[in-house]
Structures are given as structure tokens and as C-alpha cells.
Design a protein around this motif. Structure first.
Motif, mmCIF file in Angstrom:
data_model
loop_
_atom_site.group_PDB
_atom_site.id
_atom_site.type_symbol
_atom_site.label_atom_id
_atom_site.label_comp_id
_atom_site.label_asym_id
_atom_site.label_seq_id
_atom_site.Cartn_x
_atom_site.Cartn_y
_atom_site.Cartn_z
ATOM 1 N N GLY A 72 5.205 9.844 3.475
ATOM 2 C CA GLY A 72 6.650 9.614 3.435
ATOM 3 C C GLY A 72 7.288 9.269 4.750
ATOM 4 O O GLY A 72 6.639 8.801 5.679
ATOM 5 N N HIS A 73 8.615 9.551 4.742
ATOM 6 C CA HIS A 73 9.495 9.005 5.769
ATOM 7 C C HIS A 73 9.514 9.922 7.002
ATOM 8 O O HIS A 73 10.555 10.508 7.328
ATOM 9 N N VAL A 74 8.371 10.023 7.637
ATOM 10 C CA VAL A 74 8.223 10.982 8.727
ATOM 11 C C VAL A 74 9.204 10.722 9.871
ATOM 12 O O VAL A 74 9.625 11.652 10.563
ATOM 13 N N LEU A 81 0.845 -1.198 0.000
ATOM 14 C CA LEU A 81 0.000 0.000 0.000
ATOM 15 C C LEU A 81 0.881 1.249 0.000
ATOM 16 O O LEU A 81 0.708 2.163 -0.810
ATOM 17 N N ARG A 82 1.848 1.278 0.885
ATOM 18 C CA ARG A 82 2.741 2.444 0.986
ATOM 19 C C ARG A 82 3.538 2.648 -0.295
ATOM 20 O O ARG A 82 3.669 3.761 -0.803
ATOM 21 N N GLU A 83 4.090 1.548 -0.814
ATOM 22 C CA GLU A 83 5.010 1.707 -1.936
ATOM 23 C C GLU A 83 4.301 1.877 -3.275
ATOM 24 O O GLU A 83 4.942 2.153 -4.282
ATOM 25 N N ALA A 104 15.339 16.377 -0.004
ATOM 26 C CA ALA A 104 15.787 15.515 1.098
ATOM 27 C C ALA A 104 16.500 14.272 0.587
ATOM 28 O O ALA A 104 17.524 13.886 1.136
ATOM 29 N N GLU A 105 15.954 13.641 -0.474
ATOM 30 C CA GLU A 105 16.556 12.373 -0.892
ATOM 31 C C GLU A 105 16.622 12.171 -2.403
ATOM 32 O O GLU A 105 17.325 11.292 -2.858
ATOM 33 N N HIS A 106 15.909 12.938 -3.186
ATOM 34 C CA HIS A 106 15.893 12.676 -4.632
ATOM 35 C C HIS A 106 17.036 13.367 -5.376
ATOM 36 O O HIS A 106 17.329 13.004 -6.504
ATOM 37 N N GLY A 107 17.649 14.365 -4.755
ATOM 38 C CA GLY A 107 18.776 15.050 -5.381
ATOM 39 C C GLY A 107 18.345 16.296 -6.142
ATOM 40 O O GLY A 107 17.228 16.806 -5.975
ATOM 41 N N ILE A 151 9.222 14.474 4.127
ATOM 42 C CA ILE A 151 7.846 14.363 3.631
ATOM 43 C C ILE A 151 7.837 14.514 2.115
ATOM 44 O O ILE A 151 8.438 15.436 1.584
ATOM 45 N N HIS A 152 7.098 13.639 1.441
ATOM 46 C CA HIS A 152 6.822 13.859 0.032
ATOM 47 C C HIS A 152 5.532 14.659 -0.031
ATOM 48 O O HIS A 152 4.442 14.118 0.184
ATOM 49 N N PHE A 153 5.707 15.952 -0.229
ATOM 50 C CA PHE A 153 4.557 16.854 -0.211
ATOM 51 C C PHE A 153 4.182 17.134 -1.669
ATOM 52 O O PHE A 153 4.560 18.131 -2.262
HETATM 53 ZN ZN ZN Z 1 10.843 8.656 -0.548
#
Ligand code: ZN
Ligand code: FAD
Ligand code: MLT
Length: 482
Positions: free
Chosen positions: A392-394, A342-344, A439-442, A399-401
Motif C-alpha cells: 500500500g501507500h507507505v 502489477l500494483r493495482e 485510513a481510506e476505506h471508511g 498500509i493494507h495489512f
Molecule cells: Zn488503498
């Protein structure tokens, strides 16, 4: 540029292309438009480019030979792994005349040292294959993300990927001990050291991690392994608000410490999108809808079931305080997998819901709730009808906003025209809270302007100095990051 110069450059390039083809052999290149097409567009469908040739070296020596030829002739290179990046870093421009260098054929697992808890893998290894290989040695390679069946470790390191276990194990940077890199002049830096202590000058590996292919090509890496957890408890909790989610995280950490391995927040809307769009997803609380959900994963080395009681007790205590509305602990591995599915599925599901303006932001965990509430209100005010997909990775503040197009009254083009305005609103807010706009995608291609806006002249000049020192001809992934 006059005609003679243009012809000379084009001759040099043709000559270099011929020598590259000879260096990698039949299997190592293609210029067939159909074969190249999927390599020339990005995962999100934002960019489509062109390239003179797709080159697929079989090993480090071939990669070095190709890069040396490109260096000599000034042919630019776009390195590419699984092509799952979300900022357009692996997609060439529309006027690109260089090569895309895909690492997929360099996919050997070179060594596993279970005593040293390390694994040495080539850049083209698929992340999920490495996880499986580690498990085969009763070890865990903890990097985990939705694209793990496709993305490659070279891409993961080059983007310093985060994912769902950062809270416990850190991001890709923290999981790498050594690297082998082909430098922009074709030299090989052999830095495959498997040491946890090594203070011998600058830690060069950290230059290449997160460099998004602009400083060289990672060809292999030594990665950290961990004991395979004996006990794993997965739960889904429905909570009334982001503040309740953050408070529940504190309770779980107080009760189980480091055992909190994954802690993912999902608003109702992203959950609905996944349920609506992705086959095989199911509502964990059928018949009830809740404003927010958290996916909790605890893991540890105790006997199977050890973490269940503290998890149940913590959820019950939070429920008494109104911080949890409902909760279910997975009764089987299959149920735990269903929660993760569900999350992914959210990223994929969002693709079917119209255009999306994504923000991959982080703030200190203590400000996550304030950010989600304030940014949601501000975006809904600024663009009535916009659908806020916050998840996201709270647990680590990321957060993926994402903002999905309103349901009616907009075209994709008109909606995407709001990109800059919405970016400004969200990113200014994040930065004012001591956060980050990536935060993480670059940075890739998508967030270059944001980098230029939000990072100081000193920081940018230092980055440029590094780039120029390592790649004076500017052939490695030109126009990305800086
Ligand atoms: Zn992510
Ligand atoms: P690519 O997309 O091929 O390349 C990414 C960048 O690295 C490009 O700039 C490329 O030029 C460069 N590069 C690739 N290989 C090399 C190399 N060997 N040497 C030098 N440069 C190289 N990201 C996260 O951080 N966390 C998540 O939770 C997450 N979830 C995702 C979920 C989905 C469904 C999708 C589609 C993406 C997700 N991503 C996530 C983004 C993406 O998967 C990661 O950025 C991943 O690390 C990219 O790996 P890749 O092999 O696909 O790299
Ligand atoms: C994820 O965590 O699923 C991806 O990084 C998020 C995204 O699609 O924005």
C-alpha cells in the motif's frame, strides 16, 4: 408494531414509490430483480441485501424530488455510486424496504475553468473520465486508485478516497472546493463555489466529504486541477525490508522534494498473487525474488528526463548502503504502466486466494516499518499458516495489512470466524502506535463496531448530534457509520 400500523406504513411506502416512479420517469427506476442484483451486493462479496426499488435520477432536480418524497413518507435511501466501496456502505441490509439511489446517470462534466484550475462535475462521473477530461485541458486531476475505471466522483468524495497520489496532492477532501448536495429533507444546498479562500462560517462541504451517504446526496462538485506534469519517472526497487523502504523514501524526498508523487510498498506475497492470478502482469526482476518492492513515481514540471538523474543517483546511493537490492527505471510509458498494473492488480488477485481479513490502517510514516514487522510476527503467531498480504501507500503511512486464508486446512467460514480476533490484534497495535483502524476505506457497515470501540464518547456523541440535526428521520443510509 401492530398490524394496522404496519399496513399504514406499507401503504405510505407504496404511495411514495408510485410518486417516485412518476418523478424520475421510465428510465429512472427499476424493480427488476436481475437488473437490481449487482446493486444489492458489495464488491468484496461480504454482503447481499434487498431493496424495494433501484432509482436512477437523471439530474439534481430529480434527486431532490425523490429525496423529498422519501423524507415525507419515511422511506430510507441507500446512495450508490460505482459500488466499489470496500466496507459495505453502499449495500442495503437484508430487511431493507427503501430505495437504492444510484447516481450513474448524473454524469455531466458541467465546466472546466483552466485559468482557475477547477473542474465542475456531476456525482456520477467515472473517476477515470474526469482524469481524461482534465488531461484534455492540459491539467491533472490527481485522485487515482485501482477502481478508477468504475468508481464515481460522488462515491470518491463520500468516502474521502485516498489512493496512490495522496503523498503529493492529498486525499479527496483536499481536492474539493465546492459541493452541491441534496439534503435529507430534499432541499438542495447549492455550494458549488470555486474559491481557494472563503471563510464564510462553517465549511459545510467538509461535513459531506467522508460522510458515506449518511448526511445527504452529493450531486456535483468543484474539484481542483493541477498542471499536467511534463516529466514523470517511474521505478521499481527491490528492498530488503520495510525499514529500507522508508529510508529510501527519505532519500528520495531529500533529493527531489515534492516530486515524490507515489510511493507504494508491496511484499513478495502480494506480488506473487498478482503474477499468479492476473493476466498481463509480469515480474520486473525475472528469475530473482526479493522480500519487498517499492513502486516509485516522481513527477515535475521540468523538461522530460529532468528527474531521471536524481532518481538514478538516489537508487545507486541506497544500493551502496544495502537499502536497495535491485532497481529498474521504466524506459517507456508502457513499462511504467506495467509496474502500476502489477500494483493495482493486488486487490483483484487476492480475491482468488481464499478469504481475506483486511485491515486498512495507517500509522505515522516513522512507525510503518515497526508496525509491519511486529504485526506480521503477531499474526503469524496467532494464526499459524496465515498469509500476510501487506502492501500500500507507505508514502503516507497507509498500509493494507490483509490476511489471506492459509493454503490448507481451513474453510472460508472457519477462517472468517477469526475476523474479530485478528482485528483486535492488528487494530490494538495500530492504535497504540498513534494510528487509525480505517485510513481510506471508511466505516460503512464493516467497521462500525471498531468506530464505537476506538473513538471517544465525546467524538461519537458529536457525530450523532450532526446526524440527527441534518437527518432527524434517519432516512439517509441508515445504520452506516454510527
Ligand atoms: Zn488503498
Ligand atoms: P460506492 O461504493 O458506490 O459508495 C461508497 C459510499 O459512498 C457508500 O456509503 C455510498 O452510500 C456513498 N455514496 C456513493 N455516492 C454517493 C453520493 N453521490 N452522495 C452521497 N453518498 C454517496 N479506496 C481508496 O480510498 N483508495 C484506494 O486506493 C482504493 N483502491 C481500490 C481498489 C480496488 C480494486 C477497489 C475495488 C476499491 C478500492 N478502493 C480504494 C475503494 C473504493 O474504490 C473507494 O471507496 C471509492 O471512493 C468508492 O467510490 P464508488 O463510486 O464506488 O462508491
Ligand atoms: C488498494 O490500495 O489497492 C486498495 O485500497 C486496497 C485493498 O484492497 O485493501
Amino acid at each position: 408494531m401492530n398490524r394496522t400500523t404496519r399496513t399504514r406504513i406499507s401503504n405510505l411506502r407504496d404511495d411514495a414509490f408510485g410518486r417516485i416512479r412518476a418523478a424520475v420517469g421510465e428510465k429512472g427506476w427499476t424493480a427488476d430483480p436481475a437488473e437490481m442484483a449487482p446493486r444489492l451486493r458489495d464488491e468484496r462479496g461480504l454482503y447481499e441485501g434487498r431493496a424495494g426499488m433501484l432509482v436512477r435520477p437523471a439530474n439534481t432536480a430529480e434527486t431532490a424530488a425523490v429525496v423529498a418524497l422519501c423524507h415525507e413518507a419515511g422511506v430510507p435511501i441507500v446512495p450508490q455510486g460505482g459500488n466499489t466501496g470496500l466496507v459495505g456502505g453502499a449495500t442495503p441490509d437484508t430487511d431493507f424496504a427503501g430505495i437504492v439511489l444510484a447516481t450513474g446517470r448524473m454524469n455531466r462534466l458541467r465546466a472546466v475553468d483552466a485559468v482557475n484550475n477547477t473542474l465542475t462535475a456531476e456525482a456520477g462521473c467515472i473517476l477515470a473520465d474526469l482524469q481524461r477530461a482534465a488531461a484534455g485541458h492540459d491539467r491533472l486531476f490527481p485522485l487515482s486508485l485501482g477502481a478508477e475505471g468504475t468508481c464515481q466522483i460522488g462515491g470518491n468524495l463520500s468516502t474521502n478516497a485516498g489512493g496512490t497520489a495522496v503523498l503529493r496532492y492529498g486525499n479527496a477532501r483536499e481536492l474539493v472546493l465546492g459541493l452541491e448536495v441534496v439534503l435529507p429533507n430534499g432541499e438542495i444546498w447549492e455550494g458549488l463555489r470555486a474559491l481557494r479562500k472563503d471563510n464564510t462560517g462553517y465549511a459545510l462541504r467538509h461535513l459531506f466529504v467522508g460522510a458515506e451517504g449518511t448526511l445527504g446526496i452529493i450531486t456535483a462538485a468543484v474539484l481542483k486541477l493541477f498542471p499536467l506534469p511534463r516529466d514523470r519517472q517511474t521505478a521499481l526497487a527491490a528492498v530488503p525490508s520495510p525499514a529500507a523502504a522508508v529510508s529510501l523514501l527519505g532519500r528520495l524526498q531529500a533529493a527531489t522534494g515534492e516530486a515524490v508523487t507515489g510511493y507504494e510498498l508491496m511484499g513478495r506475497l502480494p506480488v506473487e498473487m498478482a503474477l499468479r492470478r492476473i493476466a498481463g502482469t509480469g515480474d520486473p526482476f525475472p528469475g530473482s525474488t526479493y522480500p519487498q518492492y517499492v513502486l516509485i513515481e516522481l513527477s515535475g514540471q521540468g523538461a522530460e528526463g529532468t528527474l531521471k538523474a536524481p532518481l538514478e543517483d538516489t537508487l545507486a546511493a541506497a544500493q551502496e548502503k544495502g537499502e536497495v537490492l535491485d532497481a529498474v527505471i521504466a524506459a517507456s510509458t508502457a513499462q511504467a504502466r506495467a509496474f502500476w498494473k502489477l500494483r493495482e492488480s493486488i486487490t483483484e488477485a487476492q480475491k482468488f486466494e481464499g478469504a481475506s481479513i483486511k485491515h486498512d490502517v495507517a500509522v505515522p510514516v516513522s512507525r510503518v516499518a515497526e508496525f509491519i514487522v511486529a504485526a506480521t510476527a503477531a499474526c503469524e503467531r496467532a494464526l499459524p499458516g496465515v498469509r500476510v498480504v501487506a502492501f500500500g501507500h507507505v508514502g503516507d503511512g497507509n498500509i493494507h495489512f490483509n490476511l489471506s486464508e492459509p493454503l490448507a486446512g481451513w474453510t472460508r467460514e472457519r477462517y472468517l470466524g477469526e475476523w474479530e480476533r485478528m482485528n483486535r490484534l492488528v487494530h490494538d497495535m495500530v492504535m497504540a502506535m498513534g494510528g487509525t483502524f480505517s485510513a481510506e476505506h471508511g466505516i460503512g457497515r464493516l467497521k462500525k463496531a471498531e468506530l464505537a470501540r476506538y473513538r471517544s464518547p465525546v467524538e461519537l456523541a458529536t457525530m450523532r448530534a450532526l446526524k440527527t440535526a441534518l437527518d432527524p428521520k434517519g432516512i439517509m443510509n441508515p445504520g452506516r457509520i454510527l
